[in-house]
Motif scaffolding. Structure first.
Motif, PDB file in Angstrom:
ATOM      1  N   LEU A 103      13.784   1.204 -11.360  1.00 44.62           N
ATOM      2  CA  LEU A 103      13.212   2.523  -9.954  1.00 44.62           C
ATOM      3  C   LEU A 103      12.005   2.558 -10.400  1.00 44.62           C
ATOM      4  O   LEU A 103      11.247   2.857 -10.410  1.00 44.62           O
ATOM      5  CB  LEU A 103      14.037   3.536 -10.458  1.00 44.62           C
ATOM      6  N   ALA A 104      11.898   2.531 -12.118  1.00 43.65           N
ATOM      7  CA  ALA A 104      10.286   2.379 -12.531  1.00 43.65           C
ATOM      8  C   ALA A 104       9.488   1.189 -12.211  1.00 43.65           C
ATOM      9  O   ALA A 104       8.474   0.918 -12.293  1.00 43.65           O
ATOM     10  CB  ALA A 104      10.151   2.738 -14.068  1.00 43.65           C
ATOM     11  N   GLN A 105      10.606   0.116 -12.371  1.00 46.06           N
ATOM     12  CA  GLN A 105       9.294  -1.053 -11.959  1.00 46.06           C
ATOM     13  C   GLN A 105       9.362  -0.701 -10.329  1.00 46.06           C
ATOM     14  O   GLN A 105       8.233  -1.718  -9.764  1.00 46.06           O
ATOM     15  CB  GLN A 105      10.108  -2.124 -12.198  1.00 46.06           C
ATOM     16  N   LEU A 106      10.457  -0.262  -9.757  1.00 45.76           N
ATOM     17  CA  LEU A 106       9.577  -0.751  -8.176  1.00 45.76           C
ATOM     18  C   LEU A 106       8.597   0.546  -7.649  1.00 45.76           C
ATOM     19  O   LEU A 106       7.836  -0.563  -7.371  1.00 45.76           O
ATOM     20  CB  LEU A 106      11.115  -0.052  -7.239  1.00 45.76           C
ATOM     21  N   ILE A 107       8.566   0.997  -8.278  1.00 49.25           N
ATOM     22  CA  ILE A 107       7.422   2.206  -8.255  1.00 49.25           C
ATOM     23  C   ILE A 107       6.402   1.592  -8.291  1.00 49.25           C
ATOM     24  O   ILE A 107       5.415   1.725  -7.916  1.00 49.25           O
ATOM     25  CB  ILE A 107       7.942   3.579  -8.553  1.00 49.25           C
ATOM     26  N   ALA A 108       6.377   1.658  -9.958  1.00 48.42           N
ATOM     27  CA  ALA A 108       5.479   1.200 -10.026  1.00 48.42           C
ATOM     28  C   ALA A 108       4.572  -0.032  -9.669  1.00 48.42           C
ATOM     29  O   ALA A 108       3.099  -0.576  -9.553  1.00 48.42           O
ATOM     30  CB  ALA A 108       5.477   0.533 -12.326  1.00 48.42           C
ATOM     31  N   GLU A 109       5.609  -1.224  -9.433  1.00 42.67           N
ATOM     32  CA  GLU A 109       4.705  -2.341  -8.378  1.00 42.67           C
ATOM     33  C   GLU A 109       4.135  -1.564  -7.214  1.00 42.67           C
ATOM     34  O   GLU A 109       4.014  -2.694  -6.140  1.00 42.67           O
ATOM     35  CB  GLU A 109       5.618  -3.781  -8.869  1.00 42.67           C
ATOM     36  N   GLU A 110       5.303  -0.546  -6.470  1.00 42.96           N
ATOM     37  CA  GLU A 110       4.815  -0.492  -5.517  1.00 42.96           C
ATOM     38  C   GLU A 110       5.961  -1.657  -4.464  1.00 42.96           C
ATOM     39  O   GLU A 110       5.125  -2.259  -3.574  1.00 42.96           O
ATOM     40  CB  GLU A 110       3.766  -0.394  -5.095  1.00 42.96           C
ATOM     41  N   ASP A 111       7.533  -2.191  -4.617  1.00 48.91           N
ATOM     42  CA  ASP A 111       7.733  -4.009  -4.331  1.00 48.91           C
ATOM     43  C   ASP A 111       7.929  -3.416  -2.432  1.00 48.91           C
ATOM     44  O   ASP A 111       8.205  -2.302  -2.072  1.00 48.91           O
ATOM     45  CB  ASP A 111       8.440  -3.733  -5.401  1.00 48.91           C
ATOM     46  N   PRO A 112       7.664  -4.128  -2.056  1.00 47.07           N
ATOM     47  CA  PRO A 112       7.955  -3.929  -0.829  1.00 47.07           C
ATOM     48  C   PRO A 112       9.303  -3.731   0.064  1.00 47.07           C
ATOM     49  O   PRO A 112       9.137  -4.280   0.671  1.00 47.07           O
ATOM     50  CB  PRO A 112       6.403  -5.083   0.048  1.00 47.07           C
ATOM     51  N   VAL A 113       9.970  -4.305  -0.782  1.00 44.73           N
ATOM     52  CA  VAL A 113      11.574  -4.585  -0.565  1.00 44.73           C
ATOM     53  C   VAL A 113      11.749  -3.148  -0.265  1.00 44.73           C
ATOM     54  O   VAL A 113      13.363  -3.676   0.617  1.00 44.73           O
ATOM     55  CB  VAL A 113      12.765  -4.579  -1.490  1.00 44.73           C
TER      56      VAL A 113
END
Length: 332
Positions: A103-113
């Motif tokens: 979750l932290a990685q998705l949020i940090a990168e604001e992953d478009p997925v």
């Protein structure tokens, strides 16, 4: 933020069945399993709809707990579609801390997925399902996201993805797999070569569920007397740990009652004792197991779960000619 309190391992069996009626399998499906999957799909839809309108934790909390309650009724079934399908609905235990990292990685990168529901089905199971929501909505590291933020979008997407998973499981159970169970022994049924095998599979799920509850839902946070591990409690952030224990035990009892077509007085009494033991637990998240008295109450509850398992073995297993023996998961 205030937490809202509301919740396959090895199993020793030798299965020597004495020609039970296949109607028992149909009853288990019709009275317990299929209605429970339908309730889970319905509640997951409600959660997704709620999150789509307002993805803040406080707005989603009630619908989240309702969906989690519904999931627990079928969470420990790990055969057929659930053998793999349950993993992304409820990724726990998470001994490596994969969910917060994902979750932290998705949020940090604001992953478009997070903006693509179809693509989200391909992300790590650690970032999907009920425990990803549990972390996102109730952990201080994540729960303070603002409306219209990436975190809010992520919560709504996880909820929508959960609803899709719930419907996929319901469809698979109510259609192909229910047919497979009920046609056990028929020509072309390679999953269950005899009706006994289908009944055995469901019966085994009941006992493995109770074993998982005793050894994992309770055993993990209890740890040892010298080293309790309360941070390992299931869904502790949302205060569901105790509730999950009770609901899982009640689900095992419900499935056992549907499977058997005779009275189960000892099983009913064992469930009542378990409910009394649960009512004596003061911390619904098991965070007080570091205290000797609180640990003792958890031990009593754990014993009550095992007592329910023993009662089911006696009143159903013995009647069907199933006796304790080797590890049923070995496939021997």
């Amino acid at each position: 933020m205030r937490l809202i309190t509301t919740p396959v391992l090895s199993l020793s069996l030798v299965l020597c069945l004495a020609a039970p009626s296949l109607a028992d399998v149909k009853s288990a499906l019709d009275a317990h399993i299929l209605p429970a999957f339908a309730r889970f799909a319905e509640s997951a839809d409600a959660l997704a709809e709620t999150a789509g309108a307002d993805c803040r934790p406080e707005a989603m909390a009630e619908a989240y707990h309702t969906a989690f309650d519904a999931w627990i009724a079928v969470s420990d079934l790990r055969i057929g579609p659930s053998e793999t399908g349950a993993l992304s609905v409820a990724f726990w235990p998470d001994g490596r801390g994969s969910t917060p990292r994902a979750l932290a990685q998705l949020i940090a990168e604001e992953d478009p997925v997070a903006f693509d529901l179809k693509a989200y089905a391909e992300v790590s199971i650690a970032a999907r399902g009920l425990f990803a929501l549990d972390m996102l909505m109730f952990d201080p590291e994540f729960f303070d996201y603002a409306p219209q933020s990436y975190g809010c979008t992520l919560a709504a997407t996880i909820a929508a993805d959960l609803a899709l998973q719930a419907h996929a499981l319901e469809a698979a159970w109510s259609g192909p797999f229910a047919d497979t169970l009920q046609s056990a022994g028929a020509d072309g049924n390679t999953a269950f070569l005899t009706p006994d095998e289908a009944l055995r599979a469901i019966y085994t799920q009941i006992l493995t569920s109770l074993e998982f509850t005793a050894d994992t839902r309770l055993g993990l946070p209890m740890g040892t007397f010298d080293q309790p591990r309360p941070l390992r409690a299931e869904a502790r952030r949302s205060g569901r740990s105790l509730r999950n224990v009770v609901l899982a035990a009640e689900a095992a009892h419900g499935l056992a009652s549907a499977l058997a077509d005779w009275p189960l007085p000892e099983t009913q009494a064992a469930l009542a004792r378990l409910q009394v033991a649960a009512a004596r637990i003061t911390d619904p998240a098991f965070q007080d197991v570091t205290d000797p008295q609180a640990r003792l109450r958890a031990e009593v509850l754990q014993q009550a779960v095992r007592g329910l398992q023993a009662a089911i073995e006696e009143e159903i297993g013995a009647q069907l000619g199933i006796a304790p023996g080797f590890n049923a998961q070995d496939g021997d």
